[in-house]
Design an enzyme around this catalytic site. Structure first.
Site, mmCIF file in Angstrom:
data_model
loop_
_atom_site.group_PDB
_atom_site.id
_atom_site.type_symbol
_atom_site.label_atom_id
_atom_site.label_comp_id
_atom_site.label_asym_id
_atom_site.label_seq_id
_atom_site.Cartn_x
_atom_site.Cartn_y
_atom_site.Cartn_z
ATOM 1 N N ASP A 28 -10.616 5.407 -10.596
ATOM 2 C CA ASP A 28 -11.781 4.699 -10.055
ATOM 3 C C ASP A 28 -11.746 3.219 -10.444
ATOM 4 O O ASP A 28 -11.153 2.850 -11.465
ATOM 5 C CB ASP A 28 -13.059 5.375 -10.582
ATOM 6 C CG ASP A 28 -14.274 5.017 -9.750
ATOM 7 O OD1 ASP A 28 -14.116 4.528 -8.608
ATOM 8 O OD2 ASP A 28 -15.401 5.231 -10.242
ATOM 9 N N HIS A 45 -7.397 -1.480 -3.570
ATOM 10 C CA HIS A 45 -6.681 -0.219 -3.316
ATOM 11 C C HIS A 45 -5.167 -0.464 -3.333
ATOM 12 O O HIS A 45 -4.407 0.342 -3.854
ATOM 13 C CB HIS A 45 -7.104 0.377 -1.972
ATOM 14 C CG HIS A 45 -8.545 0.798 -1.941
ATOM 15 N ND1 HIS A 45 -9.100 1.597 -2.915
ATOM 16 C CD2 HIS A 45 -9.554 0.517 -1.079
ATOM 17 C CE1 HIS A 45 -10.387 1.790 -2.649
ATOM 18 N NE2 HIS A 45 -10.689 1.142 -1.537
ATOM 19 N N LEU A 139 8.524 15.953 -13.048
ATOM 20 C CA LEU A 139 7.052 15.932 -12.997
ATOM 21 C C LEU A 139 6.524 16.512 -11.679
ATOM 22 O O LEU A 139 7.046 16.199 -10.606
ATOM 23 C CB LEU A 139 6.585 14.471 -13.122
ATOM 24 C CG LEU A 139 5.087 14.240 -12.971
ATOM 25 C CD1 LEU A 139 4.359 14.603 -14.258
ATOM 26 C CD2 LEU A 139 4.796 12.782 -12.600
#
Ligand code: IPE
Ligand code: IPE
Ligand code: MG
Length: 271
Positions: A28, A45, A139
């Site tokens: 956030d 963003h 991962l």
């Protein structure tokens, strides 16, 4: 594959053997990062996607097995159309541009959310990466896109109801494992650590089922500024906690962080 960096962890007082297996992040603060600089929200963003890159690499280097990133919530459709379309283009272009890096780092991409409702060009780009990275063994990067925790439970309950309707399952046999096995990524263990950047003390409909016993770490750092030191701080904070899973600590200093909670934790191993 990522080169592990246990020395960096030890330098920060972190035990490389006890890093969280699964970290979930509510990324956030992109909008605030941009508005503090007088820039359009979309620039925040854009910078946020650079942080994703960095954090995926670091997670691999620190030996984290799975990383779930809250990328676009089911509620984020309430934003202005221009912001939504900018975010969608960013996701699709990241999916195209990052594939080589995902392959180099051995990352396996997975998706959580109602991906069928995404614009075609975004869904195709993401599914293409999922397919191409499916045999990677490093991962696990799980992107929560068009994701809502309540929606995930609704989808799970619908699936279970269908099995009952077909006579494959009796209502008496429904338990926590049945529900956990019907979630979007049933093979992932619950997150051990949930990080939220930008300071809000809320969950925003993220992984409602899976975070029952996650350790929470909220930082005021905005997502575009989140870096290596911040991730290390979060992991160190996690290791300072005593995880009890409802039990008690018998002797002072006893550390239950690695204690499994076999009856509560529905998906204990990564598959
Ligand atoms: C998080 O940053 C990114 C998404 C929710 C897509 P925000 O855009 O929510 O940033 P703030 O909260 O407005 O600062
Ligand atoms: C949560 O952030 C969703 C993502 C990070 C994708 P929001 O910015 O949408 O959450 P609220 O609106 O502050 O609860
Ligand atoms: Mg926000």
């Amino acid at each position: 594959m990522s080169e592990l960096r246990p020395d960096k962890l030890r330098e920060c007082g972190i035990d490389p053997e006890r890093v969280p297996a699964h970290i979930a992040i509510i990324m956030d603060g992109n909008g605030r990062w941009a508005s503090h600089r007088g820039l359009p929200r979309l620039e925040g963003h854009r910078r946020g996607y650079k942080t994703v890159d960095r954090v995926v690499r670091l997670a691999g280097e620190f030996g984290i097995k799975a990383l779930t990133l809250y990328t676009f919530s089911a509620e984020n459709w309430r934003r202005p159309r221009s912001e939504i379309s900018g975010i969608m283009k960013l996701i699709a272009s990241a999916a195209h541009q990052e594939l080589r890096k995902l392959m180099d780092e051995g990352v396996q991409l997975r998706l959580s959310g109602r991906t069928d409702d995404l614009p075609d060009f975004v869904r195709q780009a993401l599914l293409d990466d999922v397919r191409r990275t499916q045999d990677n063994t490093g991962l696990i990067l799980n992107l929560a896109i068009n994701y809502g925790g309540r929606g995930e439970l609704v989808d799970a309950f619908r699936q279970i109801a269908l099995r009952v309707q077909r006579g494959e399952l009796s209502p008496d046999d429904i338990d926590e494992r049945t529900i956990a096995a019907s979630l979007y990524q049933p093979g992932l263990p619950d997150p051990d650590l949930l990080i939220r950047t930008a300071g809000e003390m809320r969950i925003s409909n993220f992984l409602l089922w899976q975070i029952a016993y996650a350790e929470l770490h909220v930082t005021h750092v905005l997502w575009p500024d989140f870096g290596e030191e911040d991730l290390l701080k979060a992991i160190a904070d996690y290791q300072s906690r005593v995880r009890k899973f409802g039990g008690v600590v018998n002797s002072p200093g006893q550390d239950l962080a690695s204690a499994a909670a076999p009856d509560l934790s529905p998906a204990p191993s990564i598959s």
